[in-house]
Design an enzyme around this catalytic site. Structure first.
Site, mmCIF file in Angstrom:
data_model
loop_
_atom_site.group_PDB
_atom_site.id
_atom_site.type_symbol
_atom_site.label_atom_id
_atom_site.label_comp_id
_atom_site.label_asym_id
_atom_site.label_seq_id
_atom_site.Cartn_x
_atom_site.Cartn_y
_atom_site.Cartn_z
ATOM 1 N N ASP A 161 0.857 -1.188 0.000
ATOM 2 C CA ASP A 161 0.000 0.000 0.000
ATOM 3 C C ASP A 161 0.889 1.232 0.000
ATOM 4 O O ASP A 161 1.601 1.503 0.964
ATOM 5 C CB ASP A 161 -0.902 -0.020 1.244
ATOM 6 C CG ASP A 161 -1.888 1.147 1.279
ATOM 7 O OD1 ASP A 161 -1.826 2.007 0.375
ATOM 8 O OD2 ASP A 161 -2.704 1.201 2.214
ATOM 9 N N ASP A 180 -2.821 2.305 -6.166
ATOM 10 C CA ASP A 180 -1.750 2.396 -5.178
ATOM 11 C C ASP A 180 -1.647 1.173 -4.272
ATOM 12 O O ASP A 180 -0.988 1.209 -3.237
ATOM 13 C CB ASP A 180 -1.925 3.657 -4.325
ATOM 14 C CG ASP A 180 -3.230 3.668 -3.544
ATOM 15 O OD1 ASP A 180 -4.088 2.803 -3.806
ATOM 16 O OD2 ASP A 180 -3.397 4.552 -2.681
ATOM 17 N N GLU A 181 -2.264 0.058 -4.667
ATOM 18 C CA GLU A 181 -2.216 -1.157 -3.861
ATOM 19 C C GLU A 181 -2.033 -2.378 -4.754
ATOM 20 O O GLU A 181 -2.601 -2.451 -5.842
ATOM 21 C CB GLU A 181 -3.499 -1.331 -3.051
ATOM 22 C CG GLU A 181 -3.740 -0.272 -1.986
ATOM 23 C CD GLU A 181 -5.072 -0.477 -1.298
ATOM 24 O OE1 GLU A 181 -5.076 -0.747 -0.097
ATOM 25 O OE2 GLU A 181 -6.105 -0.382 -1.988
#
Length: 406
Positions: free
Chosen positions: A9, A102-103
């Site tokens: 993350d 973003d993960e």
């Protein structure tokens, strides 16, 4: 077989990328937003110290921190950075599954003999991302996606946390259902669970399945598994050719409005923009989603799946309009509209049974060609003029978690 799943993350992602690209911003309160009257998309950790949160309006952010720096987002910059992060992860395994921009999930079970245990691999990943991109990330480690996702939330920013299998029951007994937000449970679901007496994750896992189905329908099965910390879903093999999962656009209106003609004109505008991107990537879709945000920031969202695949803005609009009509009459003024399409496949350009539909799609391609040469919406549906007169901001924001092929 016990698995080792990682969830990477990126911390305060958009703001961190902007701070890395512009050293002047480092260590300062920064918020990333779209152009015009809009909201905070991401706040740097320096900005969060003042109480600034995602979803706030810019005036609200400035009230909390008069010196906050406003940066207009650049989605291409973030996508390029994301793809570089993926390449780092792929050095360890091809079991890399993007969860959002973003993960990423990783399954490192089969490569622990090569690179060390999950903690060792996670530390190496954090080091490489920091050295090569100058960015921090938090990594959660668990036996499945749910546990890894929850672990990633426990130590931020720049955290590393592993939850052992034997500790899950004890942790979930103390965990409120509100703390499950972000791992499959939203705010409204958490509130409803509390209203029916389910306050902790363990209570959710122990709840009678028929009781959950009565209140949540088929979602009850999924909720019970979340409460038990059970998730057998595999981490998919990375496939950049099958990377695009959805296309979407959203737009914040210049002023809140009840005017249905204006709102529907904006929905059409968003649908047309989605259609252009769909055709540009040579894809078809059949699940259309509509998102409406009201003046008080409460939101409505719903999706509808049809039997056949579509590719034009007008086809997308007719489905979005059908969804919108379900919330009429409006009880609150509308602030933002968003349209997206998913359930995608490649468009193999097969001829159509009906000549009229074939000509319609050829016309859409011709319009794309003209607009590509002379400017966006040089040729457009006449009803878009309503939205233009009401006020079209310079740039529309991109919805959610889909990534664009580069």
């Amino acid at each position: 077989m016990n698995r080792t799943i990682l969830l990477i993350d990126m911390n305060s992602y958009f703001a961190s990328v902007e701070q890395k690209c512009n050293p002047v911003l480092q260590g300062k309160p920064v918020v990333v937003c779209g152009y015009g009257r809009t909201i905070v998309v991401t706040a740097s950790y320096e900005a969060r110290e003042y109480g600034i949160k995602t979803g706030m309006t810019i005036p609200e952010a400035k009230k909390l921190c008069p010196n906050v720096i406003i940066v207009y987002g650049n989605i291409d910059k973030y996508i390029d950075t994301t793809l570089k992060i993926h390449q780092i992860l792929l050095r360890f395994t091809d079991r890399v599954e993007p969860f959002s921009i973003d993960e990423c999930f990783m399954d490192v079970t089969d490569v622990e003999k090569l690179f060390g245990d999950g903690l060792t691999i996670a530390k190496k990943i954090k080091q490489l991302i920091k050295e090569e991109l100058g960015l921090n990330c938090s990594i959660g480690i668990g036996e499945n996606k749910i546990i890894a996702k929850f672990a990633s939330k426990l130590k931020k920013p720049d955290g590393l946390c592993k939850i052992e299998k034997e500790d899950i029951k004890n942790i979930f007994s103390l965990l409120s259902v509100r703390e499950l937000q972000g791992i499959g449970i939203g705010k409204k679901i958490a509130e409803k669970l509390e209203s029916i007496g389910i306050l902790t994750a363990q209570q959710l896992g122990d709840a009678n399945l028929d009781f959950l189905i009565k209140h949540f329908g088929i979602l009850g099965y999924h909720l019970k598994k979340i409460g038990q910390g059970v998730d057998d879903s595999p981490v998919k093999i990375y496939d950049d050719k099958n990377y695009i999962k959805s296309f979407g656009h959203s737009h914040t209106l210049p002023t809140d409005t009840y005017d249905l003609n204006i709102i529907k004109s904006y929905i059409l505008l968003m649908s047309e923009k989605v259609g252009v991107r769909l055709r540009k990537e040579n894809m078809l879709g059949r699940t259309v989603s509509l998102m409406i945000r009201y003046e008080d920031f409460d939101s409505f969202s719903k999706q509808y799946t049809i039997k056949h695949y579509i590719r034009t803005g007008y086809e997308i609009y007719k489905i979005a309009e059908k969804i919108f009509n379900q919330i009429l009459p409006l009880k609150k003024a509308v602030r933002l509209v968003g349209v997206s399409i998913s359930n995608l496949i490649q468009d193999n350009k097969q001829p159509f049974l009906f000549n009229r539909l074939q000509k319609y799609y050829q016309l859409a391609d011709m319009v794309d060609s003209i607009n590509s040469k002379y400017g966006e919406f040089t040729v457009k549906p006449a009803s878009l003029i309503i939205a233009e007169k009401f006020g079209i901001l310079e740039r529309c924001g991109i919805i959610g978690t889909s990534l664009i092929k580069k």
